[in-house]
Motif scaffolding. Structure first.
Motif, PDB file in Angstrom:
ATOM      1  N   UNK A 152       0.844  -1.185   0.000  1.00 23.66           N
ATOM      2  CA  UNK A 152       0.000   0.000   0.000  1.00 23.66           C
ATOM      3  C   UNK A 152       0.888   1.246   0.000  1.00 23.66           C
ATOM      4  N   UNK A 153       0.318   2.353  -0.419  1.00 22.52           N
ATOM      5  CA  UNK A 153       1.055   3.613  -0.410  1.00 22.52           C
ATOM      6  C   UNK A 153       1.469   3.977   1.009  1.00 22.52           C
ATOM      7  N   UNK A 154       0.558   3.821   1.952  1.00 19.94           N
ATOM      8  CA  UNK A 154       0.873   4.171   3.345  1.00 19.94           C
ATOM      9  C   UNK A 154       2.009   3.317   3.904  1.00 19.94           C
ATOM     10  N   UNK A 155       2.026   2.047   3.539  1.00 21.55           N
ATOM     11  CA  UNK A 155       3.100   1.164   3.979  1.00 21.55           C
ATOM     12  C   UNK A 155       4.446   1.694   3.494  1.00 21.55           C
ATOM     13  N   UNK A 156       4.522   2.005   2.206  1.00 19.26           N
ATOM     14  CA  UNK A 156       5.788   2.496   1.649  1.00 19.26           C
ATOM     15  C   UNK A 156       6.171   3.841   2.238  1.00 19.26           C
ATOM     16  N   UNK A 157       5.215   4.724   2.411  1.00 22.89           N
ATOM     17  CA  UNK A 157       5.513   6.046   2.978  1.00 22.89           C
ATOM     18  C   UNK A 157       6.084   5.945   4.386  1.00 22.89           C
ATOM     19  N   UNK A 158       5.768   4.883   5.088  1.00 24.20           N
ATOM     20  CA  UNK A 158       6.227   4.732   6.481  1.00 24.20           C
ATOM     21  C   UNK A 158       7.587   4.053   6.591  1.00 24.20           C
ATOM     22  N   UNK A 159       8.116   3.518   5.486  1.00 26.64           N
ATOM     23  CA  UNK A 159       9.406   2.841   5.544  1.00 26.64           C
ATOM     24  C   UNK A 159      10.509   3.834   5.916  1.00 26.64           C
ATOM     25  N   UNK A 160      11.483   3.367   6.708  1.00 23.66           N
ATOM     26  CA  UNK A 160      12.540   4.251   7.209  1.00 23.66           C
ATOM     27  C   UNK A 160      13.918   3.836   6.701  1.00 23.66           C
ATOM     28  N   UNK A 161      14.773   4.833   6.529  1.00 19.62           N
ATOM     29  CA  UNK A 161      16.161   4.532   6.206  1.00 19.62           C
ATOM     30  C   UNK A 161      16.934   4.301   7.499  1.00 19.62           C
ATOM     31  N   UNK A 162      18.237   4.088   7.392  1.00 14.20           N
ATOM     32  CA  UNK A 162      19.046   3.751   8.562  1.00 14.20           C
ATOM     33  C   UNK A 162      19.085   4.887   9.586  1.00 14.20           C
ATOM     34  N   UNK A 163      18.821   6.116   9.124  1.00 16.49           N
ATOM     35  CA  UNK A 163      18.810   7.269  10.034  1.00 16.49           C
ATOM     36  C   UNK A 163      17.436   7.523  10.634  1.00 16.49           C
ATOM     37  N   UNK A 164      16.451   6.690  10.274  1.00 17.30           N
ATOM     38  CA  UNK A 164      15.104   6.839  10.818  1.00 17.30           C
ATOM     39  C   UNK A 164      14.202   7.755  10.021  1.00 17.30           C
ATOM     40  N   UNK A 165      14.673   8.255   8.880  1.00 25.96           N
ATOM     41  CA  UNK A 165      13.863   9.136   8.032  1.00 25.96           C
ATOM     42  C   UNK A 165      12.883   8.298   7.237  1.00 25.96           C
ATOM     43  N   UNK A 166      11.607   8.669   7.237  1.00 28.23           N
ATOM     44  CA  UNK A 166      10.607   7.922   6.476  1.00 28.23           C
ATOM     45  C   UNK A 166      10.620   8.341   5.004  1.00 28.23           C
ATOM     46  N   UNK A 167      10.075   7.483   4.175  1.00 29.92           N
ATOM     47  CA  UNK A 167       9.919   7.811   2.754  1.00 29.92           C
ATOM     48  C   UNK A 167       9.078   9.076   2.606  1.00 29.92           C
ATOM     49  N   UNK A 168       8.010   9.168   3.389  1.00 23.48           N
ATOM     50  CA  UNK A 168       7.153  10.350   3.313  1.00 23.48           C
ATOM     51  C   UNK A 168       7.897  11.628   3.645  1.00 23.48           C
ATOM     52  N   UNK A 169       8.704  11.592   4.717  1.00 20.76           N
ATOM     53  CA  UNK A 169       9.478  12.772   5.096  1.00 20.76           C
ATOM     54  C   UNK A 169      10.503  13.127   4.019  1.00 20.76           C
ATOM     55  N   UNK A 170      11.131  12.104   3.449  1.00 18.89           N
ATOM     56  CA  UNK A 170      12.135  12.355   2.411  1.00 18.89           C
ATOM     57  C   UNK A 170      11.495  12.956   1.158  1.00 18.89           C
ATOM     58  N   UNK A 171      10.313  12.481   0.797  1.00 16.21           N
ATOM     59  CA  UNK A 171       9.595  13.055  -0.346  1.00 16.21           C
ATOM     60  C   UNK A 171       9.267  14.527  -0.091  1.00 16.21           C
ATOM     61  N   UNK A 172       8.805  14.818   1.120  1.00 13.24           N
ATOM     62  CA  UNK A 172       8.476  16.206   1.453  1.00 13.24           C
ATOM     63  C   UNK A 172       9.733  17.085   1.448  1.00 13.24           C
ATOM     64  N   UNK A 173      10.836  16.526   1.912  1.00 13.75           N
ATOM     65  CA  UNK A 173      12.083  17.294   1.995  1.00 13.75           C
ATOM     66  C   UNK A 173      12.538  17.779   0.617  1.00 13.75           C
ATOM     67  N   UNK A 174      12.375  16.914  -0.410  1.00 17.68           N
ATOM     68  CA  UNK A 174      12.830  17.321  -1.745  1.00 17.68           C
ATOM     69  C   UNK A 174      11.676  17.847  -2.609  1.00 17.68           C
TER      70      UNK A 174
END
Length: 415
Positions: A152-174
């Motif tokens: 699901x989209x929500x599942x992917x958006x919640x995935x985190x990198x090694x620093x704890x940043x979520x996909x959703x946060x990273x998308x918003x950042x750029x």
């Protein structure tokens, strides 16, 4: 194949220039590219790609996972477009061709059609899929997997990198979290141009690989729990050595996959609290098993599990071995594969049918639509490395095959 004359070719110099231009976004001293998905370098190349597409008269939109779609209209807009493209993210020490050629080759195809004044019956749409590599966020081929409904989209958006940043946060950042829901952009089919990432085409002096299948993949996370003890005072027969256990598992896996005719890799191994004079008591490891034959994939999993059970008993340790991902083998659409082969033949390129050893977005898309891939040679078979390289003429050949395949599938509008 639609006959416009096989003399219709892409601009080789222009394609080569765009490959080298985009390589500056995350370029490394060794000539490679470090462009992790949704990082600052990814933002730069996405901005470049958006402008290049808009300059070519394409309509660009972005979905909720950041995948970019650039549409060239056709005569019959009631039909879903033929999709082409790949990805622009790279490995941490990646090259400037893996994925990138597929996107830039697609852009060059549409630029060439514009230059020639060719209107197709069906629209054509370039896709830049988010996070194909999986080097920052798991899983690999993330956005295309969500597109076909594996996540699901929500599942992917919640995935985190090694620093704890979520996909959703990273998308918003750029600034690349789009408003369009995942799956909104429909396709009639998809063709992906890619480097081989292996040695076969170069070894056989073939210019084009007509990809008819992709290997299935099994990923496992393993954990060996033995017992830490003193290296100088613990007799060999009384040890519960996690590292010695892993060594046996590595060799057993090699035997199993070699006997069956498949591939197996233990790519990560981490000793907990390592010390020079302490027998390792705990190790986490990963395993990657691959085959284009579903039966072989099942057989190697059973063989490896049986071997691990026997080794654990012999070594008197516990081994957890959990399957975390299963990608079944891909068998691409016969009509699309034949269209690629016809294009290569008509253009006079040497070619052979081939199985992809790596996973690709096209492998995911093949679950819900007709799909095919075009390969070109990789120098020395090297990929996921800064030394990754393909010849300019081969890049142009792949883009030419892509273009004539797309023309055959999308059709040329009658005047």
């Amino acid at each position: 194949m639609t006959k416009l004359g096989d003399n219709l070719k892409i601009d080789s110099a222009r394609l080569w220039d765009t490959i080298n231009e985009t390589a500056k976004f995350g370029g490394t001293p060794k000539g490679g590219v470090r462009r992790l998905t949704l990082g600052p370098e990814d933002k730069l190349v996405r901005n470049w790609f958006r402008k290049a597409c808009e300059d070519a008269g394409l309509e660009v939109h972005v979905d909720a996972l950041g995948s970019m779609f650039a549409l060239r209209k056709g005569r019959d807009m009631s039909k879903a477009p033929i999709g082409i493209g790949s990805h622009l993210d790279t490995q941490p020490t990646g090259g400037k061709f893996d994925g990138i050629l597929g996107v830039l080759g697609a852009l060059e195809v549409l630029r060439t059609l514009n230059d020639a004044g060719i209107e197709t019956e069906m629209p054509i749409c370039i896709a830049n899929w988010t996070n194909e590599e999986g080097s920052r966020f798991a899983p690999a081929m993330m956005a295309s997997a969500a597109y076909v409904g594996d996540f699901t989209t929500d599942d992917i958006l919640s995935r985190r990198d090694i620093a704890g940043v979520t996909v959703g946060d990273a998308l918003d950042e750029i600034g690349y979290r789009g408003d369009v829901p995942v799956g909104t952009q429909k396709f009639s089919g998809f063709v992906e141009l890619h480097i081989e990432q292996g040695p076969i085409l170069e070894a056989e002096s073939k210019t084009i690989g007509v990809v008819e299948a992709g290997q299935g993949v099994l990923w496992f996370d393993g954990k060996i729990t033995g017992f830490e003890s003193h290296a100088g005072s613990t007799p060999m027969p009384l040890r519960k050595d996690a590292l010695a256990t892993l060594s046996e598992i590595v060799l057993a896996t090699e035997r199993v996959v070699s006997n069956i005719g498949a591939l197996g890799t233990i790519g990560e191994a981490v000793i907990a609290n390592p010390s020079r004079n302490v027998i390792p008591g705990e190790i986490a490891f990963t395993m990657d098993l691959r085959s284009a034959d579903a039966g072989k994939l099942e057989a190697i999993e059973k063989g490896v599990r049986d071997a691990i059970k026997e080794i654990a008993a012999h070594r008197k340790v516990d081994v957890a071995f959990d399957k975390v991902w299963h990608k079944p083998p891909t068998h691409f659409n016969k009509d699309f594969v034949n269209a690629v082969e016809t294009a290569a033949t008509s253009l006079g390129y040497s070619h052979r049918r081939i199985t992809s050893g790596a996973g690709h977005d096209a492998c995911n898309l093949n679950n819900i639509m007709p799909t095919a891939m075009v390969f070109i040679p990789s120098k020395d078979g090297i990929s996921h490395n800064e030394l990754e390289s393909s010849a300019q003429d081969d890049c142009a050949a792949g883009a030419n095959v892509l273009m004539h395949t797309v023309l055959a599938l999308a059709g040329v509008a009658s005047k």
